[in-house]
Design a protein around this motif. Structure first.
Motif, mmCIF file in Angstrom:
data_model
loop_
_atom_site.group_PDB
_atom_site.id
_atom_site.type_symbol
_atom_site.label_atom_id
_atom_site.label_comp_id
_atom_site.label_asym_id
_atom_site.label_seq_id
_atom_site.Cartn_x
_atom_site.Cartn_y
_atom_site.Cartn_z
ATOM 1 N N ASN A 248 4.365 5.719 -2.703
ATOM 2 C CA ASN A 248 4.936 4.458 -3.159
ATOM 3 C C ASN A 248 3.909 3.337 -3.014
ATOM 4 O OD1 ASN A 248 5.149 3.435 -0.361
ATOM 5 N ND2 ASN A 248 6.833 4.909 -0.177
ATOM 6 N N THR A 250 4.090 0.521 -1.360
ATOM 7 C CA THR A 250 3.925 0.053 0.019
ATOM 8 C C THR A 250 2.896 0.898 0.744
ATOM 9 O OG1 THR A 250 6.220 -0.690 0.080
ATOM 10 C CG2 THR A 250 5.122 -0.400 2.185
ATOM 11 N N GLU A 704 9.729 -3.236 0.015
ATOM 12 C CA GLU A 704 8.344 -3.135 -0.414
ATOM 13 C C GLU A 704 7.772 -4.530 -0.635
ATOM 14 O OE1 GLU A 704 7.623 -0.379 -3.507
ATOM 15 O OE2 GLU A 704 8.790 1.203 -2.597
ATOM 16 N N GLN A 719 11.087 4.178 1.582
ATOM 17 C CA GLN A 719 10.038 3.169 1.676
ATOM 18 C C GLN A 719 9.174 3.345 2.911
ATOM 19 O OE1 GLN A 719 12.651 -0.194 1.604
ATOM 20 N NE2 GLN A 719 12.566 -0.438 -0.611
#
Length: 764
Positions: A248, A250, A704, A719
């Motif tokens: 992801n 992040t 994020e 996340q």
């Protein structure tokens, strides 16, 4: 009370620190000189104009090279030198982030690059196998100052019976593990362990799977392997590049500073959502729909969707030309033309020209029969040249072009997929093998793309082929990146302390780089010579074949995502990093064999990381209970340390959960003199619970965010993948489990994000 021997040791260490400080200061002087020299040469190249195309191309190459050097020398400044090896032969070698050589003499090494073979003993030497090393010294620095050191005497007779056999540089390792988190991942170049080093330096070819539980350093190994491969195989990889795929955005921000700190800036970092040029997929969708899109049957669905756009009308199709002449296309003529073109097996868009020829030829025959018929019933009076002229004229008629677009449209992947999703009829035609519920799940209105759509767009691009409009869009992306690169070069200069040079020809006037060239001019120069970096060119080109691909959290990839990645790496030179016990995605990888067998059969090798450095033993014991729920045969990694702080688990009434969470978060945050707190919550309650935490702790961030520098972050398990925090609060674990068929894997991930303390809040 200090003894005389204690004072003597302290004085001796002070003397040693002073000695090391002198040497480290010398290295920084050399680094400054190297950066200043690269900066001056960059300025000289930017000031040079005119010349032949070849000369301009050479200057552009030099501009890129010197700009890269300035960036590299700036990136490695922190922790430039971190170690020293004293040999049995009284030799002394310093180890650091890059190689620095004495250019005034015989080019002797002053600092050995950590990736060089001569530095490997720093990571592998032990008392049982000293590899010619008498003493290993770890240097602790802050900015350019040496603040401390730790020595290991590799004498088996002097080895400590309490030392961890699998750990080298134990004092430095534990200091790094116990340090507060900063919101950015640190490199482990100073504390690489033997099992990690073996994987980092493994041979380039083939597919290597790195399986490791929480905290074993999988991500760090992947990043350091990228840096090592680029150093060792630079000639081979510099032209093809290295792609690193993370779970992801992040996560990519979290690791973004590691590779530059390791002197590498040429690796392309992407998530699945960004693997199709020109598309940034941020739309959300139900997990079940994403799982459906990840199944291999979608490749068949898309192939059917393309064939469905090669339309044969049920009734004759009339085409009225401006002269009021009407031409008729009967279905059988269209069907025969379509079938002949399909037999060529060319991609849809590339086959369109052949279809045009077939249809225009049939229409031209109609015209020829009308105007060239012999009144006496003989042969047609038109010559082949006349017929060719008719075909040329018909080909340019807008009405005929419109009919051809209807029968065999030129499609972009985006249009094909958007039209498919928007039409239940098209879905039914393309997906007869799916259930009614599955076909209904695919139906949606246009409005952005989800990460699960990206492999489907890539599959569609393979089926369609690239037409001229797609090529033009790619060229436009490249031009935009060229300007971005040019502005980046200038930004490097603006941030450098050596950006000005004396222009003697102008009487000593001091000129800055922006006086010499602007971004537009530099962009034009870049466009002339196509001087984008390898990573930038690869980012703009869907068909780019990478020299090596590294995938982190690879267990989350769907079968369709694996197809995409295999196209990006035809050589099958890959490092696959993950833990099947942490698979959270419904379409994720149940086993490495199942994921890889379609592409490499059994020609892949498995390496395992068995020691957890991040997760303390007390927390790993809690996580082990959840791991047993996932698969009783799985065993957690062995923790290298204990924190001395037992995890707590508290059950509170449902109506008290929010208040208890706020109180616990405030208490944990107040107890963090340095470091970060992660609050991991169920996805279905993230809005409610994050609002309460932010109201009580305004410094908290949610989800994020652009940075993870906030001391408190509230996020979901998805996340949190790949991240770590000093302290973690897991809220409502039963709901985390209930939210997904892989809920226990999600909870296992949540429980293993902490480096120091763990708390769990649950409801009865």
């Amino acid at each position: 009370m200090s003894t005389h021997s204690d004072v003597s040791r302290e004085l001796h260490q002070d003397d040693e620190i002073g000695h090391e400080q002198k040497y480290v200061s010398m290295l920084y002087d050399r680094l400054d000189g190297m950066r200043d020299q690269a900066a001056r040469r960059l300025t000289e190249e930017l000031r040079t104009t005119g010349g032949t195309q070849q000369a301009r191309s050479q200057r552009d190459s030099a501009v890129q090279m010197y700009a890269d050097q300035v960036e590299q020398y700036s990136a490695v400044e922190t922790g430039l030198c971190f170690g020293r090896l004293d040999g049995d032969d009284d030799s002394c070698r310093y180890v650091g982030r890059i190689g620095i050589f004495d250019t005034s003499g015989d080019y002797d090494p002053l600092l050995i690059d950590w990736r060089a073979p001569a530095a490997r003993a720093f990571y592998l030497a032990t008392a049982a196998n000293p590899q010619g090393v008498r003493r290993r010294r770890h240097l602790r620095t802050r900015e350019r100052k040496v603040t401390g050191l730790n020595d290991e005497v590799l004498d088996i007779a002097a080895a400590s019976p309490t030392a961890h056999e699998e750990v080298t540089g134990e004092a430095s390792l534990l200091a790094a593990l116990n340090a507060g988190r900063t919101g950015r991942m640190r490199d482990i170049v100073e504390t690489i362990q033997a099992e990690q080093d073996r994987i980092i330096r493994a041979d380039l070819p083939g597919v290597m799977v790195v399986q490791g539980g929480p905290g074993t350093g999988k991500t760090a190994v992947a990043l350091h392997r990228a840096a090592y491969l680029l150093y060792t195989h630079r000639q081979q990889l510099s032209t093809r590049g290295v792609l690193l795929v993370g779970p992801n955005a992040t996560f990519l921000r979290y690791i973004s500073q590691v590779l530059p700190a390791l002197a590498e800036t040429g690796v392309l970092l992407r998530t699945q959502a960004d693997l199709f040029p020109g598309v940034h997929a941020v739309r959300t969708e139900p997990a079940a729909t994403a799982a459906l899109k990840g199944r291999l049957v979608l490749a068949e669905v898309l192939a059917n969707a393309v064939r469905d756009r090669q339309w044969v009308p049920e009734e004759p199709l009339e085409i009225e030309l401006p002269q009021r002449e009407i031409l008729t296309l009967d279905p059988e003529t269209v069907r025969q033309a379509r079938d002949r073109v399909r037999r060529t097996e060319r991609p849809h868009n590339l086959a369109r020209a052949m279809f045009d020829i077939e249809i225009v030829h049939a229409l031209a025959e109609q015209v020829a029969e009308r105007i060239g018929a012999d009144p006496l019933g003989g042969e047609n009076l038109l010559s082949e040249a006349d017929r060719a002229e008719i075909r040329r004229e018909l080909r340019d008629e807008p009405e005929i072009r419109s009919a051809l677009d209807e029968l065999w449209p030129v499609l972009t992947p985006q249009r094909l997929l958007a039209d498919l999703y928007a039409s239940p009829e098209r879905i039914a035609a393309a997906a007869p093998m799916l259930t009614d519920a599955e076909r209904a799940a695919l139906h949606r209105e246009p409005g952005g793309w989800t990460p699960a759509d990206v492999p489907l767009l890539d599959e569609a691009a393979e089926l369609l082929g690239e037409d001229e409009r797609a090529a033009a869009a790619r060229r436009e992306r490249i031009r935009a990146l060229e300007r971005e690169y040019a502005e980046g070069v200038l930004e490097i200069w603006r941030g450098s302390r050596s950006i000005d040079v004396e222009d003697e020809a102008d009487g000593g006037e001091i000129l800055g780089v922006t006086d010499l060239i602007d971004a537009d001019r530099l962009s034009e120069r870049q466009e002339e010579a196509d001087r984008l970096t390898t990573a930038q060119r690869a980012a703009a080109d869907r068909t780019w074949a990478f020299g090596h691909v590294i995938v982190d959290e690879a267990q989350e990839l769907s079968p369709m995502a694996w197809r995409l990645l295999m196209r990006r790496c035809p050589s099958r030179s890959m490092t696959i990093v993950g833990d099947v016990a942490q698979t959270g995605a419904l379409a994720g990888t149940p086993s490495w064999q199942e994921a890889l067998a379609p592409y490499v059969a059994d020609r892949w090798r498995l390496e395992e990381l068995t020691v957890s450095y991040r997760t303390p033993a007390e927390i790993m014991a809690v996580a082990a209970e959840v791991l047993a729920e996932i698969d009783p045969a799985l065993r957690p990694p062995r923790s290298v340390r204990a924190s001395g702080v037992p995890p707590w688990d508290r059950s509170v009434a449902a109506d008290r959960l929010v208040a208890e969470l706020v109180e616990a978060a405030a208490r944990e945050a107040a107890g963090l003199a340095d470091g970060r707190l992660g609050v991991i919550v169920p996805a279905g309650r993230v809005t409610e619970l994050s609002a309460a935490v932010v109201a009580a702790l305004p410094e908290a961030a949610v989800g994020e965010q652009p940075e993870l520098a906030n001391r408190v972050v509230v996020l979901t398990t998805e996340q949190a993948k790949g991240l770590e925090f000093d302290s973690v609060l897991v809220v409502d674990p039963d709901r985390i489990v209930a939210e997904s068929p892989r809920g226990h894997s999600d909870l296992y991930v949540a429980l293993t994000r902490a480096t120091q303390r763990l708390g769990v809040l649950r409801t009865p």
